[in-house]
Design a protein around this motif. Sequence first.
Motif, PDB file in Angstrom:
ATOM      1  N   ARG A   1     -20.197 -26.797  51.347  1.00 44.96           N
ATOM      2  CA  ARG A   1     -19.121 -26.761  52.109  1.00 44.96           C
ATOM      3  C   ARG A   1     -18.024 -27.654  51.429  1.00 44.96           C
ATOM      4  O   ARG A   1     -16.939 -27.505  51.558  1.00 44.96           O
ATOM      5  CB  ARG A   1     -19.544 -26.894  53.630  1.00 44.96           C
TER       6      ARG A   1
ATOM      7  N   PRO B   1     -16.636 -23.432  48.508  1.00 53.71           N
ATOM      8  CA  PRO B   1     -16.703 -24.565  49.448  1.00 53.71           C
ATOM      9  C   PRO B   1     -15.206 -24.358  50.327  1.00 53.71           C
ATOM     10  O   PRO B   1     -14.409 -23.786  49.891  1.00 53.71           O
ATOM     11  CB  PRO B   1     -16.432 -25.492  48.675  1.00 53.71           C
TER      12      PRO B   1
ATOM     13  N   SER C   1     -17.354 -29.752  47.979  1.00 57.44           N
ATOM     14  CA  SER C   1     -17.719 -29.944  46.625  1.00 57.44           C
ATOM     15  C   SER C   1     -16.921 -31.175  46.102  1.00 57.44           C
ATOM     16  O   SER C   1     -15.660 -31.486  46.474  1.00 57.44           O
ATOM     17  CB  SER C   1     -17.616 -28.757  45.688  1.00 57.44           C
TER      18      SER C   1
END
Lengths: 340, 326, 306
Positions: B91, B173, B93
């Motif tokens: 979720r 993400p 990065s």
Amino acid sequence: MNTQAKPLLKLEDVYKEFDVTGGFWEQFRWENGRPVRKKAIVKAVNGVTFDIYQGETFSVVGESGCGKSTLARTVTGLLQPECGKIFYDGDRIDDLSYSQKTPYKKRMQMVFQDPYASLNPRFTVRKTLEEPLFFHYPELTREQRLDRIAEVMEQVGVHPAWAERFPHEFSGGQRQRISIARALMVDPEFIVADEPVSALDVSVQAQILNLFMEAQEKRGLTYMFITHDLSVVAHISTRVAVMYLGSLCELSPGGEIFNNPRHPYTKALLSAIPRLGEKKAKHIRLKGEVTSPLHLPSGCVFHKRCTYAKEICTQEIPTPFTAGDNAAVACHGVEQGWVG
Amino acid sequence: MDHLLEIQNLEVKFRLRSGEVTAINDVSFFLDQGERVGLVGESGAGKSVTGFAIIKLISKPGFISGGKVLFEGRDIAGLSIEEVRNIRGNRISMIFQDPMMTLNPVLSIGTQMTETILAHKNVSKAEAQAIALDKLKKVHIPSPEKRLDQYPHEFSGGMRQRIVIAIALLTDPAVIIADEPTTALDVTIQAEIMDLLSELCESEKMALILITHDLGVVSQVTDRIIVMYAGRIVEQGLTRDVVSNPRHPYTKGLIAALPESQQRGKALSQIPGTMPSLTDMPQGCSFHPRCELVMPICKEKVPELIELDNKNALVACHALAKGGAS
Amino acid sequence: MKKYWRRFKNSFFWFSFRRDPVAIASFSILVILAILSFSAPWIAPHDVYESSSIDIMNSELPPAWMEEGSSDYMLGTDIQGRDMLSAMLYGMRLSILIGLGAVCLQAVLGVLIGLIAGYVGGKVDSFLMRVADVQLSFSTLMVAIIISAIFQLAFGLAKYEDLAVPLLIVIIGLAEWPQYGRTVRASVLGEKKKEYVEAARVIGLPRWWIMFRHILPNTLSPVLVISTVQVANAIMSEAALSFLGLGMPVTKPSLGSLINSGFEYIFSGSWWITLFPGVLLVTLVVVINLLGDWVRDVLNPKLYKR
Ligand SMILES: Nc1ncnc2c1ncn2[C@@H]1O[C@H](COP(=O)(O)OP(=O)(O)O)[C@@H](O)[C@H]1O
Ligand SMILES: Nc1ncnc2c1ncn2[C@@H]1O[C@H](COP(=O)(O)OP(=O)(O)O)[C@@H](O)[C@H]1O
Ligand code: SF4
Ligand code: SF4
Ligand SMILES: [Mg+2]
Ligand SMILES: [Mg+2]
């Protein structure tokens, strides 16, 4: 600049290559089913010609790997050019031996990029600064030497009371000041500075740039200033040389290159600087991939990335021509008028 | 008041030989969906440590000693290692200055990408390949099919950073934290990577935390700016406001010191001195030894971050707090 | 003086030493062993070099705590009736002396050659490194056989007994300098590229000055790291040579020759003649190696970058 004046430094068609082939066995490659011996040569500087006049701040800009540091090291005699001539104040210096160069070393000094590697970690500031005096002014007494050190330290903004400290006790900016002090110790007239502020923070960068300008004013210094940061160049230079893959693309007076860039690479470079407060400014996109100095393209070295490239660019190397206001440009397109 | 990511009173300490030092002190900010925030400051200001703390990646001798990191309403500090892993790299990065921190030199790009997908998503190998290819196209890698079989050393620095961005995108993400993603690159390539990042944020509806020391870059890409100094936030506001009208003495000095804000050949305005190290942090406002406006109270009391004219403009400075309207 | 002491006390060296029980223990044992061996002439119960004090009647006495042992000879006696404890103390002194001497010689040779090879480069470098390769491919044993053969031919056996110590130092020093040569050359190559060396060249300092004043001091920490291990290696080499009869003569035994002299009697029950010097040798070498490991960890620049 005044073209009648005698140049302080003169480069004539200077070439510098590096053999990066490695060991004997690494030279062999299989090609078409049989081994061939091949050398890998990096052409770092390719036929560079320019003059630097007394009192100038001559800047060399370009992206990393374009040969700026190699050029600086060739000028200061750390590297021997393969081809071409270098004159200092009218004397040829590139073919001298290490000891024959000694008289010129008093007149020409260098400041390096990395504030952490450019001072000997085991020498105190005093020792670092005393050494050049020791060798170039042996007639000075110890007191005179110490006075001179204190004076120069004061000038570069390092407290003379810190003379007995070691480099690791200083911040990056202060180390760069000490490096500058070392260059100033022999009282030179010409300083080559290889990215002296690139490793520093913005607020410290300003301090060091001011120091350079101050020293120039006080001592009448001439600079060859190397950087990849165009905003720095804009601020201090009288003339700017733009390099790409070892060749000069454009050489123009400082203001000119920013207000009126001519070479396609200069234009791209200028448009790419992130400027404060211009959200999403349009910039020129270059095409293709970064070219390696191991396999220089034929013709214009920039042709693989140039959006203006035509047939002739892949075949003929453009020669610099004068394009008004003392600007010299090496580009077929500008010369023949198809680059606007 | 539901922010995508909210950092509350974050505090990070390092256990050094000379004792404990506080690298991050009372840092609070938030990030909304699709928002782009810039974290700026000179080196050592605590930008990277803040970034790492958000994904709970502080390693010894450092540790998070206080505060909360709320992601989608849940406190990351309280989660198990498994749950944190599920957020980190999935979720949220992170992209680093050096692409080789993410890339494995002995694996081909394709292998690295499919492995990442298979670790986070329940898909077949062929599907993973397709996703990888799609992401490489998104970051404008020329002839991506061929590139999948190549190794990191076969790419230039700019291309590697593109690949790292593609890898960051693999899990779709919600937030990307980019820590000095272009500092090691040339300006022309930096401009391309920044274009790419803004473009992706828009098309993929991602939020971005851009960590950099370069005010120019931040001002081109972000909506809001957070200025850090010596482990604290000193100013926060909309990018255009901060850049055109900086309020905190440090931000003012930083912008004035840029060569482009000066007339050619004139001396640059400069902030004297350097940022203090963690071991000899001055009392009170940590900027006071370098500040022109320093007052007696600055040497005693740490200024609080207070709202100025609107709720988006926050500044930590006694001079501005007292004058009110300044 | 006070300043240096303070600097030492604040140093990373001292800090990590205090925190490492293995280092503290190894260092303490080493210091005790060194003090014991160098004060042998004063603390040893018997003078093993004085032939009048040796009585053949006392030969092969077991240690004092065994039935036939005598309280005069705590660790028993050897085949000639020498007190084992005293012989070991004297022997350890010789072993350490030869080890240190050989390492000094190795270091001087290796550092000089490595420095020149690395700094001058080119053909000089290739030549010197080939010499190092050739030297390494001869084992210490071969060098020892050749040199001691030449020496014994030239000066005879009697002289050999007197000059065995310097001779062993020369042999081990000559045989193992390439370790230093290579290490120093590698770090000179790294150091030479750094900008402070370029700055020195731009200033125009003489080349020998740059080499000895700037580069050499900055290449010394790897030298320090290998030195500890090299001392242990040199002590082992000496022991091995003596064990093979190429080292110290029986009249002036080192730890190696003691082990050797007792080895024949190990099966006739006189195990102590070999075992005690053996244990001492192993302790000495292990302790030095442990200390060497610690020094390597401390000086590893990766561990304390900031
Ligand atoms: N000592 C060297 N040996 C081999 N190649 C070198 C050496 N120095 C520089 N080069 C190569 O020459 C080119 C130019 O390098 P450099 O002058 O350092 O560029 P810049 O300073 O503009 O970044 C690069 O491709 C670099 O890899
Ligand atoms: N592993 C570490 N050990 C000790 N101090 C650290 C470590 N990592 C970071 N720091 C300290 O934390 C402060 C903030 O560092 P960082 O976040 O990396 O700064 P930046 O703003 O340049 O990214 C610095 O003063 C740095 O010295
Ligand atoms: S010569 Fe051709 S390829 Fe080179 S810069 Fe000019 S237009 Fe472009
Ligand atoms: S609090 Fe005081 S010292 Fe700090 S920035 Fe404001 S005026 Fe300057
Ligand atoms: Mg360079
Ligand atoms: Mg950082």
